[in-house]
Motif scaffolding. Structure first.
Motif, PDB file in Angstrom:
ATOM      1  N   VAL A 131      38.063  41.896  25.731  1.00  0.00           N
ATOM      2  CA  VAL A 131      38.687  43.037  26.419  1.00  0.00           C
ATOM      3  C   VAL A 131      38.518  42.909  27.928  1.00  0.00           C
ATOM      4  O   VAL A 131      39.457  43.138  28.714  1.00  0.00           O
ATOM      5  CB  VAL A 131      38.088  44.351  25.897  1.00  0.00           C
ATOM      6  CG1 VAL A 131      38.631  45.545  26.680  1.00  0.00           C
ATOM      7  CG2 VAL A 131      38.395  44.524  24.412  1.00  0.00           C
ATOM      8  N   VAL A 132      37.322  42.525  28.379  1.00  0.00           N
ATOM      9  CA  VAL A 132      37.082  42.394  29.821  1.00  0.00           C
ATOM     10  C   VAL A 132      37.920  41.256  30.406  1.00  0.00           C
ATOM     11  O   VAL A 132      38.480  41.367  31.509  1.00  0.00           O
ATOM     12  CB  VAL A 132      35.575  42.174  30.086  1.00  0.00           C
ATOM     13  CG1 VAL A 132      35.319  41.915  31.566  1.00  0.00           C
ATOM     14  CG2 VAL A 132      34.780  43.399  29.636  1.00  0.00           C
ATOM     15  N   LEU A 133      38.032  40.156  29.666  1.00  0.00           N
ATOM     16  CA  LEU A 133      38.843  39.035  30.159  1.00  0.00           C
ATOM     17  C   LEU A 133      40.317  39.440  30.280  1.00  0.00           C
ATOM     18  O   LEU A 133      41.004  39.054  31.249  1.00  0.00           O
ATOM     19  CB  LEU A 133      38.693  37.836  29.221  1.00  0.00           C
ATOM     20  CG  LEU A 133      37.331  37.128  29.255  1.00  0.00           C
ATOM     21  CD1 LEU A 133      37.282  36.009  28.217  1.00  0.00           C
ATOM     22  CD2 LEU A 133      37.048  36.560  30.647  1.00  0.00           C
ATOM     23  N   PHE A 134      40.818  40.217  29.337  1.00  0.00           N
ATOM     24  CA  PHE A 134      42.201  40.702  29.432  1.00  0.00           C
ATOM     25  C   PHE A 134      42.367  41.603  30.656  1.00  0.00           C
ATOM     26  O   PHE A 134      43.377  41.531  31.375  1.00  0.00           O
ATOM     27  CB  PHE A 134      42.585  41.454  28.160  1.00  0.00           C
ATOM     28  CG  PHE A 134      43.326  40.619  27.165  1.00  0.00           C
ATOM     29  CD1 PHE A 134      44.713  40.567  27.177  1.00  0.00           C
ATOM     30  CD2 PHE A 134      42.652  39.874  26.214  1.00  0.00           C
ATOM     31  CE1 PHE A 134      45.404  39.789  26.261  1.00  0.00           C
ATOM     32  CE2 PHE A 134      43.320  39.098  25.303  1.00  0.00           C
ATOM     33  CZ  PHE A 134      44.703  39.044  25.316  1.00  0.00           C
ATOM     34  N   SER A 135      41.388  42.479  30.887  1.00  0.00           N
ATOM     35  CA  SER A 135      41.505  43.372  32.055  1.00  0.00           C
ATOM     36  C   SER A 135      41.479  42.587  33.367  1.00  0.00           C
ATOM     37  O   SER A 135      42.190  42.920  34.323  1.00  0.00           O
ATOM     38  CB  SER A 135      40.376  44.408  32.028  1.00  0.00           C
ATOM     39  OG  SER A 135      39.117  43.791  32.229  1.00  0.00           O
ATOM     40  N   VAL A 136      40.632  41.524  33.416  1.00  0.00           N
ATOM     41  CA  VAL A 136      40.600  40.686  34.622  1.00  0.00           C
ATOM     42  C   VAL A 136      41.931  39.953  34.807  1.00  0.00           C
ATOM     43  O   VAL A 136      42.457  39.829  35.925  1.00  0.00           O
ATOM     44  CB  VAL A 136      39.421  39.693  34.541  1.00  0.00           C
ATOM     45  CG1 VAL A 136      39.477  38.687  35.683  1.00  0.00           C
ATOM     46  CG2 VAL A 136      38.094  40.450  34.572  1.00  0.00           C
ATOM     47  N   ALA A 137      42.463  39.439  33.682  1.00  0.00           N
ATOM     48  CA  ALA A 137      43.725  38.695  33.775  1.00  0.00           C
ATOM     49  C   ALA A 137      44.879  39.585  34.218  1.00  0.00           C
ATOM     50  O   ALA A 137      45.819  39.121  34.907  1.00  0.00           O
ATOM     51  CB  ALA A 137      44.027  38.048  32.425  1.00  0.00           C
ATOM     52  N   MET A 138      44.867  40.878  33.835  1.00  0.00           N
ATOM     53  CA  MET A 138      45.967  41.774  34.185  1.00  0.00           C
ATOM     54  C   MET A 138      45.738  42.501  35.496  1.00  0.00           C
ATOM     55  O   MET A 138      46.561  43.352  35.882  1.00  0.00           O
ATOM     56  CB  MET A 138      46.175  42.798  33.058  1.00  0.00           C
ATOM     57  CG  MET A 138      46.530  42.189  31.728  1.00  0.00           C
ATOM     58  SD  MET A 138      47.962  41.056  31.818  1.00  0.00           S
ATOM     59  CE  MET A 138      49.246  42.181  32.310  1.00  0.00           C
ATOM     60  N   ALA A 139      44.621  42.203  36.177  1.00  0.00           N
ATOM     61  CA  ALA A 139      44.372  42.879  37.460  1.00  0.00           C
ATOM     62  C   ALA A 139      45.454  42.582  38.489  1.00  0.00           C
ATOM     63  O   ALA A 139      45.890  43.505  39.219  1.00  0.00           O
ATOM     64  CB  ALA A 139      42.990  42.485  37.986  1.00  0.00           C
TER      65      ALA A 139
END
Length: 452
Positions: A54-62
């Motif tokens: 979940v955190v990696l997805f949020s970083v990628a969509m920043a």
């Protein structure tokens, strides 16, 4: 699950709305941007199982400026989960850096637009990075700190719960141990009462039966002797009643807590192990030479050297019981019953503790009772030896006289067992067995504490 699904729905709606602006910026069809947003936001449903994802997805969509709720909830879940701290720190740093970069870029665009709209707006170089840093910390620090607090609290509660379960198990084990000790104490008390009853009743009643048989035989021929025998029977009956009253009085006065639970809850040594220790010392236990009986020290129990009994044990044996100075009267009673008994005392006569003296007396008493039961008319030698740190006793009888009619006394087979229990309980050695001459020998050695 309801909370996770609800958060995923809200995150998907947020990303869907933000997908419209993203589609306009990158010149994509709006429905495609919305679908991308919905798909990215729905990843929050797996936050408990895969928080790192979940955190990696949020970083990628920043860079697309989508998934702010997903980033906040993902950081909280990651900090609260049982994830190694190095992974948590690395992912939180990545998320913070990505958010800061996005904030700086967004702020620069806003400042440039404001500069075009208002010609008098001229911010210095510190405005954009400082404001971006504050906004980044406001978005990332609270969920991380709150997640760390919740995770530590959860681990503390689990530790306390495990500790409570462990204490409950220990209490259960202690309760079982206490029940076992109480059961052992009850069994030991029953054995002690049985020994006392056997010693008091068997000896006196055996002599009474022997005298009654003699009274029946001599009454027609010698009335005077019959009268003396009848008086002896009465005296023995009164003595038996007196001893029974004393023993029952001790039982009534003792409290339940005074039972012989053993020092520090120690369990009683098994009779089989004590028997093996006594058998190992049987060959050298008693030897009669010119200087009298030579009895070695026998203070070895199944677990090593066994010391004298404690004060509680002495109380359990009954302080008002018979002593060694009553052995002469005991031997005289057997002589009056018609037995040929020789009493030999060796060493300097001295007093011992109540438990030692009572045990020595009971051993001699039970051995003489067995002579009356099983070896009518046999010659008996009673030896008592006082030595430095021990007292030894030996009762040896020859073969029974065939011309003497046996009293036909019943036997329960508990006499030798009771003697062995008494002696080994004090840390001594007990040996019994037939002799080469056809008789029987009972030997016991009791350790005496120094200065007792």
């Amino acid at each position: 699950m309801a909370l996770d699904v609800g958060l995923a729905v809200v995150s998907a709606l947020e990303c869907g709305v933000e997908g419209v602006a993203f589609a306009h910026r990158v010149s994509l069809p709006v429905p495609l941007g919305v679908l991308v947003g919905l798909a990215v936001g729905s990843v929050l449903v797996v936050r408990r199982r895969w928080p790192i994802t979940v955190v990696l997805f949020s970083v990628a969509m920043a860079p697309a400026e989508m998934g702010f709720l997903m980033g906040i909830v993902g950081l909280y879940t990651l900090a609260a989960a049982d994830v190694p701290r190095r992974f948590t720190a690395a992912l939180a740093g990545m998320s913070t850096l990505a958010t800061f970069v996005v904030m700086v870029a967004r702020m620069r665009e806003d400042v440039a637009q404001a500069d075009l709209d208002q010609q008098d707006f001229d911010p210095s170089g510190w405005y954009v990075p400082v404001v971006s840093a504050f906004m980044t910390l406001g978005l990332n620090a609270p969920p991380v700190l709150f997640g760390l607090y919740i995770g530590a609290r959860r681990r503390l509660m689990e530790s306390l719960r495990e500790r409570a379960d462990s204490l409950e198990q220990e209490l259960s084990l202690l309760a079982d141990r206490a029940e076992q000790q109480a059961q052992w104490a009850r069994q030991e008390e029953r054995r002690r009462i049985a020994r006392e009853m056997h010693d008091v009743v068997a000896h006196r009643v055996s002599l009474m039966v022997v005298h009654a048989a003699a009274l029946q035989a001599v009454a027609p021929k010698d009335p005077q002797k019959a009268v003396r025998n009848a008086a002896l029977v009465g005296d023995m009956g009164r003595q038996a009643l007196t001893e029974l009253r004393e023993m029952l009085g001790v039982l009534r006065e003792e409290s339940p807590a005074a039972g012989p639970a053993g020092p520090a809850g120690r369990e009683a040594p098994p009779l089989a192990a004590v028997g093996r220790a006594a058998a190992a010392a049987a060959e050298a236990a008693v030897s009669v030479g010119p200087a009298g009986p030579q009895v070695p020290v026998g203070s070895m129990g199944p677990g090593g050297p066994v010391g004298p009994v404690t004060g509680a044990d002495a109380v359990a044996e009954g302080v008002d019981g018979p002593r060694l100075d009553a052995l002469e009267a005991l031997v005289e009673q057997s002589r009056q019953a018609g037995a040929l008994v020789e009493f030999v005392v060796m060493g300097e006569v001295r007093a011992y503790g109540p438990a030692v003296e009572q045990t020595a007396y009971r051993v001699v008493q039970e051995a003489l009772t067995n002579v009356h039961k099983h070896a009518a008319g046999a010659e008996v030698v009673v030896r008592l030896a006082h030595r430095g740190e021990e007292v030894a006793m030996q009762v040896e009888n020859g073969p029974s006289d065939a011309s003497v009619v046996a009293a036909d006394l019943p036997s329960g087979g508990n006499g030798l067992v009771g003697m062995r229990e008494r002696v080994t309980r004090l840390g001594g050695v007990f040996v019994s067995g037939p002799t080469d001459a056809g008789g029987f020998r009972v030997s016991a050695v009791l350790p005496v504490p120094v200065g007792a």
